[in-house]
Design an enzyme around this catalytic site. Structure first.
Site, mmCIF file in Angstrom:
data_model
loop_
_atom_site.group_PDB
_atom_site.id
_atom_site.type_symbol
_atom_site.label_atom_id
_atom_site.label_comp_id
_atom_site.label_asym_id
_atom_site.label_seq_id
_atom_site.Cartn_x
_atom_site.Cartn_y
_atom_site.Cartn_z
ATOM 1 N N GLU A 1 0.864 -1.178 0.000
ATOM 2 C CA GLU A 1 0.000 0.000 0.000
ATOM 3 C C GLU A 1 0.902 1.230 0.000
ATOM 4 O O GLU A 1 1.807 1.326 0.846
ATOM 5 C CB GLU A 1 -0.924 0.014 1.216
ATOM 6 C CG GLU A 1 -1.894 1.175 1.205
ATOM 7 C CD GLU A 1 -2.850 1.174 2.389
ATOM 8 O OE1 GLU A 1 -3.654 2.121 2.491
ATOM 9 O OE2 GLU A 1 -2.781 0.243 3.213
ATOM 10 N N ARG B 1 5.121 -13.367 9.825
ATOM 11 C CA ARG B 1 5.717 -12.065 9.564
ATOM 12 C C ARG B 1 7.049 -11.947 10.289
ATOM 13 O O ARG B 1 7.360 -12.739 11.195
ATOM 14 C CB ARG B 1 4.777 -10.946 10.023
ATOM 15 C CG ARG B 1 4.531 -10.903 11.520
ATOM 16 C CD ARG B 1 3.569 -9.798 11.898
ATOM 17 N NE ARG B 1 4.113 -8.497 11.563
ATOM 18 C CZ ARG B 1 3.390 -7.385 11.517
ATOM 19 N NH1 ARG B 1 2.100 -7.418 11.771
ATOM 20 N NH2 ARG B 1 3.958 -6.240 11.214
ATOM 21 N N LYS C 1 3.912 0.115 9.966
ATOM 22 C CA LYS C 1 4.009 1.429 9.329
ATOM 23 C C LYS C 1 3.283 2.486 10.144
ATOM 24 O O LYS C 1 3.720 3.636 10.219
ATOM 25 C CB LYS C 1 3.451 1.370 7.908
ATOM 26 C CG LYS C 1 4.386 0.745 6.901
ATOM 27 C CD LYS C 1 3.974 1.026 5.471
ATOM 28 C CE LYS C 1 2.744 0.293 5.072
ATOM 29 N NZ LYS C 1 2.437 0.423 3.636
#
Length: 550
Positions: A32, A256, A266
């Site tokens: 994104e 992850r 983020k």
């Protein structure tokens, strides 16, 4: 020995025997564009490009730009720069916004089939209607709207006739499903926000769960990798693809990356930037690719790190020391050797001719004749490290002391005869004598010393600022404290030394991006904000393991 496969490769190898995937595998990296990439993204990049390379496939770069409030083109360019810096090139570049028209068509199709409806409920009402994992959800009156009414309302939403949040489009699945994501998920919401690519063409935007799987299917992505938090989303991913009869893309989840003493969010990294706790997204303390690049980490070291941690099915915290080991291993083979003195203490060699200057030969890269050597000036006045002198030697201290001797690297043995102090009792100068017959490479002095220290000639040394970095947070897992993670920010994560000295050739403009090992001190790189009038060097990593669990 047969190469062992990770679980993702095992799935791929089984799937490539399936006629559905006879055209070969295709993966994608779908960031994104609302921030900078970090090490967690690097793991995903290495996985997807690695799969494509191993199985003769392709990788698409697709920007998931369905949330216009937080996205802009500057992030897109930064992301592309980071991927290329890591050493990868994508096959196609796409955007979720490329598919806005197609996604809208899919929504119309689902309404016509009676499995999507426009809902007037507020977000709070929808949350309440969904129930809990233990309590089934409840339906509302809007769920029974006719196909024609839903088509008219969706068109009105598209034309901007409703306010933000006034209506949503939902899939009609099962309000009693054990998986909360299957309880009539939202597909579209009204958002009167201009988009960085489509401008004001659209005022409704698809939700991630509606856009992502369909985008994969449109591109014929065979294996869509994502992290474990999307396991619960997979049934919905499959449901949309099956209902629409699209290419059967397969979602695979992996653990992850969680790195000790830092964060991989983020949103939380944005808070550090917004609160001025760090120097932008490329602050060398951050785990962003831009920050690691500025700190002096190499693409090869990051790729090796991602390879070493592997691909797993269970989340775990990775020791920061492993990342440092990888960059240290890489730089040891390539970093040019230079001398720097970070905390200078002046040495006067009392029996050395004041008018004399010698040039000592120093290797640029030990054991690599192709890199040659350089000449380092030596004279009467020198800088050494403050830590390399102790007035009264402690046990097991073998460097320079009052009355003791030490070798100057590549030069002579010296002994300290006298010290000078300021009015506060701080040592400001050492008066030493050297032994002319003790020159390195031709030592005839028969003097035995137990330590060698580095040095710089005062007249030729160039002043510089040096920045040393430490852990970003004071606890190993700051990410698990959602609300007060900033309270664990390490205020001592950077140490700025403004009175350091370096060899003269480090002032040259053409060594930007070149890695150096400052002898005995660690690996360094010139900061991107450095200039000839103000040299700044960042320590990438020191020479020995420092990272220990608290």
């Amino acid at each position: 020995m047969e190469e062992s496969l990770n679980f993702v490769e095992e799935i791929v190898e089984e799937d490539i025997r399936n006629p559905v995937y006879r055209e070969g595998i295709a993966t994608r990296f779908p960031p994104e564009p609302n921030g900078y990439l970090h090490l967690g993204h690097a793991k995903s990049i290495c996985l997807n490009f690695g799969l494509a390379s191993k199985y003769n496939g392709k990788v698409n770069l697709r920007f998931d730009d369905t949330n216009p409030e937080r996205e802009n083109s500057s992030y897109i360019e930064a992301i592309k720069e980071d991927i290329r810096w890591l050493g990868y090139e994508w096959h196609n570049e796409y955007y979720a916004s490329d598919y806005f028209e197609a996604l809208y068509g899919f929504a119309v199709e689902l309404i016509k089939r009676g499995i999507a409806y426009v809902d007037d409920s507020t977000s709070e009402e929808i949350a309440e209607q969904k129930g809990t994992p233990q309590i089934p959800g409840t339906t509302n009156q809007y769920r029974e709207r006719s196909v024609d009414e839903n088509l008219q309302l969706l068109e009105a939403m598209k034309l901007g006739q409703f306010r933000d949040g006034e209506k949503v489009l939902r899939a009609k699945i099962d309000m009693a499903a054990s998986n909360m994501h299957m309880r009539d998920p939202i597909m579209y919401r009204v958002k009167h926000t201009p988009h960085h690519r489509t401008g004001s063409t659209w005022c409704i935007y698809p939700m991630y769960d509606f856009a992502h799987g369909q985008s994969d299917a449109i591109e014929h992505i065979t294996h869509s990798t994502c992290t474990l938090e999307f396991v619960a989303h997979r049934p919905l991913y499959n449901w949309f693809i099956q209902q629409l009869g699209l290419f059967p893309s397969k979602q695979i989840e992996f653990a992850r990356l969680n790195l000790a003493y830092t964060i991989m969010s983020k949103r939380k990294l944005q808070q550090l930037v917004d609160n001025g706790l760090v120097d932008g997204w490329d602050d060398p303390r951050l785990p962003t690719i831009a920050g690691l690049r500025r700190r002096g980490y190499t693409p090869n070291a990051i790729r090796k790190f991602c390879d070493r941690i592997g691909v797993a099915k269970r989340d775990a915290i990775t020791d920061f020391g492993l990342l440092e080991f990888c960059v240290r291993e890489d730089l040891n083979q390539s970093a040019q050797r230079r001398i720097a003195v970070l905390k200078p203490l002046k040495v006067i060699i009392t029996n050395y001719d004041e008018e004399k200057t010698e040039y000592m030969s120093m290797e640029n890269l030990p054991g690599d004749e192709a890199n040659g050597s350089r000449k380092v000036p030596f004279g009467k006045e020198l800088w050494i490290e403050q830590d390399d002198f102790m007035e009264h030697a402690a046990k097991n201290y073998f460097r320079l002391t009052l009355g003791g001797a030490v070798r100057l690297k590549g030069a002579y043995i010296i002994s300290c005869e006298h010290i000078m102090k300021d009015e506060h009792g701080n040592i400001i100068e050492l008066q030493c004598r050297y032994f002319p017959e003790s020159k390195s490479g031709n030592d005839r002095s028969n003097i035995k010393v137990k330590s060698t220290i580095h040095w710089l000639s005062v007249p030729s040394a160039i002043p510089a600022e040096v920045r040393l970095y430490d852990r970003l947070f004071s606890v190993e897992d700051p990410g698990k404290t959602e609300n007060d993670f900033l309270s664990h920010f390490n205020k001592h994560s950077i140490q700025v030394l403004q009175n350091a000295y370096v060899e003269a050739d480090l002032a040259e403009r053409d060594n930007a991006g070149v890695h150096f090992q400052f002898v005995r001190l660690g690996y360094f790189i010139k900061d991107t904000h450095s200039d000839v009038d103000h040299l700044v060097f960042n320590r990438t990593v020191d020479l020995k393991e420092r990272w220990k669990k608290a």
